[in-house]
Design a protein around this motif. Structure first.
Motif, PDB file in Angstrom:
ATOM      1  N   UNK A 196       0.829  -1.211   0.000  1.00 35.53           N
ATOM      2  CA  UNK A 196       0.000   0.000   0.000  1.00 35.53           C
ATOM      3  C   UNK A 196       0.855   1.248   0.000  1.00 35.53           C
ATOM      4  N   UNK A 197       0.211   2.350  -0.307  1.00 32.02           N
ATOM      5  CA  UNK A 197       0.799   3.687  -0.195  1.00 32.02           C
ATOM      6  C   UNK A 197      -0.080   4.462   0.776  1.00 32.02           C
ATOM      7  N   UNK A 198       0.539   5.066   1.777  1.00 27.47           N
ATOM      8  CA  UNK A 198      -0.181   5.839   2.788  1.00 27.47           C
ATOM      9  C   UNK A 198       0.236   7.301   2.695  1.00 27.47           C
ATOM     10  N   UNK A 199      -0.746   8.189   2.598  1.00 24.90           N
ATOM     11  CA  UNK A 199      -0.502   9.634   2.628  1.00 24.90           C
ATOM     12  C   UNK A 199      -1.315  10.219   3.772  1.00 24.90           C
ATOM     13  N   UNK A 200      -0.653  10.982   4.656  1.00 28.73           N
ATOM     14  CA  UNK A 200      -1.309  11.507   5.852  1.00 28.73           C
ATOM     15  C   UNK A 200      -1.561  13.010   5.729  1.00 28.73           C
ATOM     16  N   UNK A 201      -2.730  13.472   6.179  1.00 31.71           N
ATOM     17  CA  UNK A 201      -2.934  14.929   6.294  1.00 31.71           C
ATOM     18  C   UNK A 201      -1.951  15.502   7.304  1.00 31.71           C
ATOM     19  N   UNK A 202      -1.627  16.764   7.146  1.00 29.76           N
ATOM     20  CA  UNK A 202      -0.677  17.410   8.055  1.00 29.76           C
ATOM     21  C   UNK A 202      -1.018  18.887   8.172  1.00 29.76           C
ATOM     22  N   UNK A 203      -0.207  19.600   8.926  1.00 26.71           N
ATOM     23  CA  UNK A 203      -0.438  21.035   9.095  1.00 26.71           C
ATOM     24  C   UNK A 203      -0.294  21.795   7.782  1.00 26.71           C
ATOM     25  N   UNK A 204       0.493  21.236   6.876  1.00 27.67           N
ATOM     26  CA  UNK A 204       0.711  21.934   5.595  1.00 27.67           C
ATOM     27  C   UNK A 204      -0.040  21.268   4.449  1.00 27.67           C
ATOM     28  N   UNK A 205      -0.780  20.198   4.737  1.00 24.49           N
ATOM     29  CA  UNK A 205      -1.557  19.530   3.686  1.00 24.49           C
ATOM     30  C   UNK A 205      -2.923  19.157   4.248  1.00 24.49           C
ATOM     31  N   UNK A 206      -3.957  19.736   3.684  1.00 27.06           N
ATOM     32  CA  UNK A 206      -5.308  19.524   4.192  1.00 27.06           C
ATOM     33  C   UNK A 206      -5.798  18.125   3.835  1.00 27.06           C
ATOM     34  N   UNK A 207      -6.939  17.778   4.428  1.00 31.06           N
ATOM     35  CA  UNK A 207      -7.563  16.487   4.135  1.00 31.06           C
ATOM     36  C   UNK A 207      -7.868  16.360   2.640  1.00 31.06           C
ATOM     37  N   UNK A 208      -8.423  17.422   2.066  1.00 30.66           N
ATOM     38  CA  UNK A 208      -8.780  17.388   0.647  1.00 30.66           C
ATOM     39  C   UNK A 208      -7.541  17.303  -0.237  1.00 30.66           C
ATOM     40  N   UNK A 209      -6.498  18.035   0.102  1.00 32.84           N
ATOM     41  CA  UNK A 209      -5.250  17.963  -0.674  1.00 32.84           C
ATOM     42  C   UNK A 209      -4.642  16.565  -0.581  1.00 32.84           C
ATOM     43  N   UNK A 210      -4.750  15.952   0.594  1.00 37.30           N
ATOM     44  CA  UNK A 210      -4.254  14.585   0.768  1.00 37.30           C
ATOM     45  C   UNK A 210      -5.016  13.614  -0.121  1.00 37.30           C
ATOM     46  N   UNK A 211      -6.343  13.749  -0.113  1.00 40.26           N
ATOM     47  CA  UNK A 211      -7.165  12.872  -0.960  1.00 40.26           C
ATOM     48  C   UNK A 211      -6.800  13.044  -2.432  1.00 40.26           C
ATOM     49  N   UNK A 212      -6.619  14.290  -2.864  1.00 37.72           N
ATOM     50  CA  UNK A 212      -6.293  14.528  -4.278  1.00 37.72           C
ATOM     51  C   UNK A 212      -4.935  13.950  -4.645  1.00 37.72           C
ATOM     52  N   UNK A 213      -3.965  13.997  -3.709  1.00 37.88           N
ATOM     53  CA  UNK A 213      -2.645  13.437  -3.982  1.00 37.88           C
ATOM     54  C   UNK A 213      -2.740  11.921  -4.150  1.00 37.88           C
ATOM     55  N   UNK A 214      -3.473  11.262  -3.263  1.00 36.93           N
ATOM     56  CA  UNK A 214      -3.638   9.812  -3.393  1.00 36.93           C
ATOM     57  C   UNK A 214      -4.351   9.474  -4.706  1.00 36.93           C
ATOM     58  N   UNK A 215      -5.326  10.274  -5.076  1.00 39.07           N
ATOM     59  CA  UNK A 215      -6.041  10.038  -6.334  1.00 39.07           C
ATOM     60  C   UNK A 215      -5.085  10.147  -7.527  1.00 39.07           C
ATOM     61  N   UNK A 216      -4.177  11.126  -7.491  1.00 41.76           N
ATOM     62  CA  UNK A 216      -3.204  11.268  -8.590  1.00 41.76           C
ATOM     63  C   UNK A 216      -2.269  10.067  -8.636  1.00 41.76           C
ATOM     64  N   UNK A 217      -1.827   9.604  -7.455  1.00 42.62           N
ATOM     65  CA  UNK A 217      -0.950   8.427  -7.417  1.00 42.62           C
ATOM     66  C   UNK A 217      -1.683   7.201  -7.964  1.00 42.62           C
TER      67      UNK A 217
END
Length: 432
Positions: free
Chosen positions: A295-316
């Motif tokens: 699997x690939x795991x991407x976590x939300x952070x102070x500099x990456x919002x929940x929505x930005x995290x979701x979009x990054x996983x979608x691109x991957x």
């Protein structure tokens, strides 16, 4: 088979604690609706209480049990709604959100487990007079409550290697693979810091119930009417447990019971508990299922919002679908330190060792296939199943199983303590 009954039976294992059809579905608007409880910053309405009461009454009727007096049942159902409401408010404050994609995936899984397409599932609900929108809303609520418990309860539980070794060396540890028990319980609560008079009063209540049971009283009916356990409205049903999952002294007491018998009341940190043995089954299976997954795991952070995290996983996900190497993307992007350097490979793993959200998606992904992006308590994932196998029981598996049993034992105790704590700390004003 009645579809409503079938769906209720199927949904109960999927969602922590409650049946879908025993839902706080939004009732039709009534001109005389009123508040029956104020719970912190929210309220419970009469329409919610009436809807849940109808469903609980139907469930008890189908089981063939006798209904307790209406005012007793109303108080029990209202208390369940209050506890659920508190947990939902905690989820709201904690920022727990269930996306439409996750909800659609959950509904699809429910339909699949009932042997239906999503459209057939909608039609089946409609034939039973159930709204698909209400069903979605209840599934969403149950998913929120499950994640709240995962964060607030499960993450605080630690099992040490020494505890595992001690358990495996014990007589109980050696026998825990042999039998599994289907149980029900009744809890007479004792609050933290209760006086000796209060403890004695609870003890008398428990002994009174025990005597009624010895004289043939219906356990499920008494659980609905008198138990403070969160499963009271299901007749106290706990599902299947191994002896090792039960806190002492129930772990040894339960093996001495015949089917249908009950334990004497036992004092626990939460109060006095009576257990009933409903069914036994053997545990002599020597193989277990394992899944090879990465699997690939991407976590939300102070500099990456929940929505930005979701979009990054979608691109991957789209890059993998387009032909890019999964392992290379995992090495470059995955934020799971335990697997990233191995290309996201978790190797062969027991599904029961994984969080429910990950396990659910993995179980519905065929070997060689890639899942769509999904969310767990740890962040956003995309996974690929590389293979499945059944393996002989091993020493390592025994250790893992012991750790899971000890964790489950601690979880049950911690959950009840946590539910009492949040109930005590909440502002609740009932208006029945």
């Amino acid at each position: 088979m009645n579809v409503k009954t079938k769906l209720s039976d199927r949904l109960r294992p999927l969602l922590l604690g409650a049946a879908l059809l025993a839902a706080t579905a939004q009732a039709q608007v009534r001109p005389l609706d009123r508040v029956v409880a104020i719970v912190d910053n929210d309220v419970v309405m009469q329409s919610q209480l009436d809807a849940r009461l109808r469903e609980v009454q139907q469930t008890i009727d189908k089981r063939g049990g006798a209904l307790p007096p209406e005012h007793v049942l109303s108080q029990q159902v209202l208390e369940r709604l209050i506890i659920e409401n508190i947990q939902l408010q905690i989820g709201e404050r904690s920022g727990i959100r269930i996306t439409d994609e996750e909800l659609n995936q959950a509904m699809g899984t429910i339909a699949q487990r009932n042997g239906m397409s999503l459209e057939q599932f909608r039609d089946a609900l409609a034939r039973d007079g159930l709204s698909y929108a209400d069903a979605r809303d209840q599934v969403r609520r149950e998913m929120v409550i499950s994640r709240v418990r995962q964060r607030r309860v499960a993450e605080r539980i630690q099992v040490t290697d020494q505890e595992v070794q001690n358990f495996l060396a014990s007589d109980l540890g050696k026998m825990q693979l042999s039998e599994e028990f289907r149980l029900a319980n009744i809890l007479i609560p004792v609050s933290e810091g209760a006086s000796s008079n209060e403890i004695q009063a609870a003890d008398r209540q428990a002994q009174e119930l025990y005597q009624q049971l010895q004289q043939g009283a219906d356990f499920a009916q008494l659980a609905v009417a008198r138990s403070a356990s969160e499963n009271a409205l299901e007749g106290g049903e706990m599902g299947w447990r191994k002896a090792g999952q039960l806190p002492p002294p129930f772990d040894s007491m339960i093996s001495q019971l015949n089917l249908g018998e009950v334990t004497e009341p036992v004092r626990t940190p939460g109060g006095f508990i009576i257990l009933k043995l409903i069914e036994k089954r053997g545990g002599d299976t020597q193989v277990r299922d394992e899944v090879h997954v990465r699997h690939i795991l991407i976590k939300p952070s102070e500099i990456r919002s929940e929505e930005e995290t979701r979009r990054l996983v979608e691109r991957l996900y789209q890059r993998i679908v387009a032909g890019e190497d999964f392992a290379e993307l995992a090495k470059n992007f995955s934020e799971d330190p335990g697997s990233a350097l191995n290309g996201g490979d978790l190797n062969w793993i027991d599904p029961n060792a994984l969080v429910p959200e990950f396990r659910e998606v993995m179980s519905n992904t065929a070997s060689g296939e890639l899942s769509k992006p999904f969310k767990s308590p740890y962040g956003w994932h995309v996974l690929q199943v590389l293979g499945r196998r059944a393996t002989d029981n091993s020493e390592e598996f025994r250790k893992q199983q012991a750790a899971n049993l000890l964790r489950n034992r601690k979880y049950d105790e911690e959950l009840q303590a946590w539910l009492r704590q949040i109930r005590d700390e909440a502002y609740v004003e009932t208006k029945l």
